[in-house]
Design a protein around this motif. Structure first.
Motif, mmCIF file in Angstrom:
data_model
loop_
_atom_site.group_PDB
_atom_site.id
_atom_site.type_symbol
_atom_site.label_atom_id
_atom_site.label_comp_id
_atom_site.label_asym_id
_atom_site.label_seq_id
_atom_site.Cartn_x
_atom_site.Cartn_y
_atom_site.Cartn_z
ATOM 1 N N LYS A 277 48.775 32.558 65.814
ATOM 2 C CA LYS A 277 48.611 31.504 64.804
ATOM 3 C C LYS A 277 47.266 31.724 64.143
ATOM 4 N N LYS A 278 47.266 31.767 62.840
ATOM 5 C CA LYS A 278 46.030 31.953 62.091
ATOM 6 C C LYS A 278 46.071 31.081 60.844
ATOM 7 N N SER A 279 44.913 30.937 60.208
ATOM 8 C CA SER A 279 44.847 30.177 58.964
ATOM 9 C C SER A 279 44.046 30.926 57.916
ATOM 10 N N ARG B 145 57.384 29.029 58.510
ATOM 11 C CA ARG B 145 56.300 29.674 59.261
ATOM 12 C C ARG B 145 54.998 29.711 58.432
ATOM 13 N N PHE B 146 55.114 29.355 57.146
ATOM 14 C CA PHE B 146 53.939 29.175 56.286
ATOM 15 C C PHE B 146 53.771 27.677 56.046
ATOM 16 N N HIS C 166 48.393 27.865 56.790
ATOM 17 C CA HIS C 166 48.521 28.063 58.230
ATOM 18 C C HIS C 166 49.723 28.965 58.509
ATOM 19 N N LEU C 167 49.481 29.930 59.365
ATOM 20 C CA LEU C 167 50.481 30.962 59.631
ATOM 21 C C LEU C 167 50.874 30.938 61.107
ATOM 22 N N ARG D 247 44.104 40.178 52.600
ATOM 23 C CA ARG D 247 45.070 41.238 52.903
ATOM 24 C C ARG D 247 45.563 41.019 54.327
ATOM 25 N N LEU D 248 46.821 40.659 54.491
ATOM 26 C CA LEU D 248 47.400 40.328 55.791
ATOM 27 C C LEU D 248 48.330 41.429 56.262
ATOM 28 N N LEU D 249 48.146 41.810 57.510
ATOM 29 C CA LEU D 249 49.028 42.777 58.149
ATOM 30 C C LEU D 249 49.590 42.150 59.416
ATOM 31 N N VAL D 250 50.900 42.077 59.493
ATOM 32 C CA VAL D 250 51.564 41.506 60.660
ATOM 33 C C VAL D 250 52.191 42.633 61.473
ATOM 34 N N LEU D 251 51.774 42.730 62.713
ATOM 35 C CA LEU D 251 52.276 43.824 63.566
ATOM 36 C C LEU D 251 53.363 43.339 64.520
#
Lengths: 110, 116
Positions: B18-20, B63-64, B77-78, B112-116
């Motif tokens: 979880k991030k913002s 999820r957003f 919020h992610l 710049r968001l990278l989701v792994l």
């Protein structure tokens, strides 16, 4: 559904040449915007066109709007390398809504 | 600081994190926006806050989750994101009045968001 179509999507041109980028949109809008985006950076506002027949110029860039044809053009005169960027047009069907085209990636070569 | 600022500038997160994202505008504007910019799609409007009220939600997955505590701050919020959510997330602001000239949107530098 509102569509905003730009062409070309990719443009490679030599310094000193002229070219035009086209932006067509599918719904009535009295205002059209042009933005520039450099690689890895955010969008920078270039022009706001508010009425039919509006023409605005800044340096080597000139933008025009034909609301009847739902067409805007961005004309580049005597291109220089510094103009290399991605150019977006956008229309605002409502005061807090803005829809963007896919962008035209311009590369100006010496 | 001036203009529109965003933090962080880069973010790598796992699908369970979880991030913002934070956006702040110093222009006295009354409307703020979240956009998603990915390689294969045009810039997509996600959320709009007009006078702190959310007026637009373009079918964005839950999820957003946006939050606008005041007219100068906007959060995204992610949680439980997917790899296809990797993109550049841009915040923008504008001043909505009766004059069309004022609706120009000013953009932040993006996250710049990278989701792994």
């Amino acid at each position: 559904e509102l569509k905003v179509e730009q062409n070309p999507l990719f443009l490679s041109m030599q310094e000193g040449k002229n070219y035009t980028i086209y932006c067509n949109y599918s719904t009535t809008s009295d205002r059209l915007y042009w933005y520039r985006q450099d690689p890895g950076k955010s969008l920078e506002s270039l022009f706001v066109l508010l009425s039919n027949g509006a023409v605005k110029q800044e340096g080597r860039l000139m933008a025009s709007l034909d609301t009847k044809a739902r067409l805007s053009t961005l004309h580049i005169t005597a291109a220089v390398h510094d103009l290399s960027a991605t150019y977006f047009c956008a229309v605002a069907p409502d005061v807090d809504d803005m829809r963007f085209g896919a962008g035209t990636r311009l590369t100006v070569k010496p | 600081e001036t203009g529109v600022t965003q933090t962080p500038r880069h973010l790598v997160m796992g699908m369970t994190n979880k991030k913002s994202l934070k956006c702040e505008q110093h222009l006295g504007h009354n409307a703020m926006y979240w956009y998603k910019q990915s390689a294969k799609k045009p810039l997509e409007l996600m959320f709009v806050y007009n006078f702190k009220e959310q007026t637009e939600n373009n079918s964005v997955p839950s999820r957003f989750s946006p939050e606008c505590p005041n007219s100068s701050h906007l959060f995204l919020h992610l949680h439980t994101l997917q790899p296809e959510d990797s993109a550049l997330y841009l915040c923008a602001s504008s001043h909505i009045t009766t004059g069309p000239e004022s609706e120009t949107q000013y953009f932040g530098p993006g996250t710049r968001l990278l989701v792994l």
